[in-house]
Design an enzyme around this catalytic site. Sequence first.
Site, PDB file in Angstrom:
ATOM      1  N   SER A  18      -9.767  -0.372   7.507  1.00 52.86           N
ATOM      2  CA  SER A  18      -9.220  -0.218   6.153  1.00 52.86           C
ATOM      3  C   SER A  18      -8.548  -1.458   5.570  1.00 52.86           C
ATOM      4  O   SER A  18      -8.200  -1.457   4.385  1.00 52.86           O
ATOM      5  CB  SER A  18      -8.230   0.946   6.120  1.00 52.86           C
ATOM      6  OG  SER A  18      -8.926   2.162   6.089  1.00 52.86           O
ATOM      7  N   LYS A  42       0.857  -1.192   0.000  1.00 57.37           N
ATOM      8  CA  LYS A  42       0.000   0.000   0.000  1.00 57.37           C
ATOM      9  C   LYS A  42       0.892   1.240   0.000  1.00 57.37           C
ATOM     10  O   LYS A  42       1.897   1.280   0.723  1.00 57.37           O
ATOM     11  CB  LYS A  42      -0.890  -0.036   1.241  1.00 57.37           C
ATOM     12  CG  LYS A  42      -1.932   1.069   1.327  1.00 57.37           C
ATOM     13  CD  LYS A  42      -2.819   0.879   2.557  1.00 57.37           C
ATOM     14  CE  LYS A  42      -3.837   1.979   2.724  1.00 57.37           C
ATOM     15  NZ  LYS A  42      -4.686   1.788   3.917  1.00 57.37           N
ATOM     16  N   SER A  80      -9.638   1.972   3.256  1.00 53.82           N
ATOM     17  CA  SER A  80      -8.756   2.688   2.362  1.00 53.82           C
ATOM     18  C   SER A  80      -7.791   1.786   1.595  1.00 53.82           C
ATOM     19  O   SER A  80      -7.216   2.216   0.600  1.00 53.82           O
ATOM     20  CB  SER A  80      -7.955   3.711   3.156  1.00 53.82           C
ATOM     21  OG  SER A  80      -7.086   3.065   4.071  1.00 53.82           O
TER      22      SER A  80
END
Lengths: 96, 513
Positions: B178, B79, B154
């Site tokens: 997330s 990420k 997210s």
Amino acid sequence: MSLSRADVEKVSLLGRLLLSEAELDTMTTQLTRVVGYVEQLSEVNTDGIQPMAHAVEMHNVFRDDALRESLPRDAALANAPKRDSECYRVPAVLGE
Amino acid sequence: MSLADCSAAELLRDLAARKVSSVELVNAYAERICARDGEVKAFLHLDIDAALARAKEIDERRASGQPVGKLAGLPVAIKDVLCTAGVKTTCASKILQNFVPPYDATVVEKLKAADAVLLGKTNMDEFAMGGSTENSAYFQTTNPWDVTRVPGGSSGGAAACLAAGMAPLSIGTDTGGSIRQPAAFCGVSGLKPTYGRVSRYGLVAFASSLDQIGPMGHTAEDCAILLEAIAGHDPRDSTSANLPVPEYSQSFNQPLQGLKLGLVREHFGLGLDGEIEAAVREAVKVYESLGATVKDVSLPHSKYGIATYYIIAPSEASSNLARYDGVHYGYRTDEKQMLEELLAEQKQAEAGGSGKELADLDTPLIRLYRKTRAEGFGPEVKRRIMLGTYTLSAGYYDAYYVKALKVRRLIRGDYDQAFEEVDFVVGPTTPNPAFKLGEKTDDPLSMYLEDLYTVPTNLAGIGGMSIPCGLTKGGLPIGLQLQCRAFDEERLLQAAAMFQRATDWHLKRPTRS
């Protein structure tokens, strides 16, 4: 409670944001809604409850006070939007 | 079945047996990325050539009989909120569009030391603020199961790249759900470790008392392998726990005897989608058939989770994001233009025409900060900075921030009580399946309310995991959430693996690919 546009403008200065007139309007409406929602916490009885700032409540984690290399200056300055050979550059702060 | 659809565990066995090379693997994923990422758009940054070079080097080391790491030759997606030395790290924000970190996050360092092949950086909501990846400043990621829907967020890119077979393992982060929510939306497994289990050094901070890095993969075994590689104490993160790391990858398959599950009464109320409720109740029956006993538990303060979270997280964010000032790194506004505007405002004030007092005008430095941040941050980040600044400001600090911290302790207390009676707290990960792109962007509060089952885990600092447990009639994945006591990840993974031995939801892949 509802936030006034003036409140939002003041908060934008504290938060170092510059909001357009349109953003100030939207932000006032949206923040009022969210703040209205979070106000439900006032119905919870928290007498005598200690605030919990952290999930793992550890204190005073020390490391040895040993000398070690720090990030070299050039690497630290490499991402600066404006720099000279040894410093970050910003607009004049004092005087004219 | 293509190589790109195998689990990470299978691939590691094949790599070790030299049935497949790392170069072949990277090529298989590169091919899948070419075919799918145009539509899914999971990656912000890809460097296949660098991955191939690294794969070749690891293949050569293995061929010559030299020791290799536990993840040797396996591609992993990261990420874009973890610092990677020499590789752009943007947090999906314009303010960091050219930021190249001078060092690796501890998790990245550990992955490199385990000889993983870093494939690329995945898309996310800007600074991890959001639940749909629509808050990325660059582009929207779509859900591989239905590209008109969001992948969740997210860690949306992290989950979508797994679901589309574009990476076998993925690193996500979880501040209020997330990892778990996008895992549920994309039909993959994802684990949010106990706060302190994984070092946050080099993780760009959003809400420091809630943020945690965790593994995402197709199976519990894959999550076990990745968690084992990244967990552990780090002197550079003083909040990381100084506890030994179990060998999750060895123990995940041990069944749990006398398992006690708690169904949260409050999670089955109004607002829960009927198909999700049915799938979760079915999943609980699977556990019962494996010998688990199930009872109702209550988390009476969990209904205040969202309100508590949306005070604490923005408060911490407003403080953490103060560092983006256009001075040390990242974007800076056009200084010349900024100074000209300020001069014009000054003249107007002097002439008395603007209604503004001279004394109210920003100094050039303050205006530099304000304009840089106004141009560099997207709307959701601004909203949270504003909200956090407000709840921390004089006169409101006690009423909002301190009050939220007290309710946080009550939420934690509910869990402590539940865990006296049961081993895991079980329920749906999300109240609804993946929603349509654009459906909630105009209504921030409705987006926030989708997090109601996941945020209490972070507030309490305990562990949580989402695993696939069904598909809706429309073919959208459903996630089962298991929450565990602090530092009980080993048994959490065992419980998830038990379910996956009895079901095949984790083997389902989107039909489009």
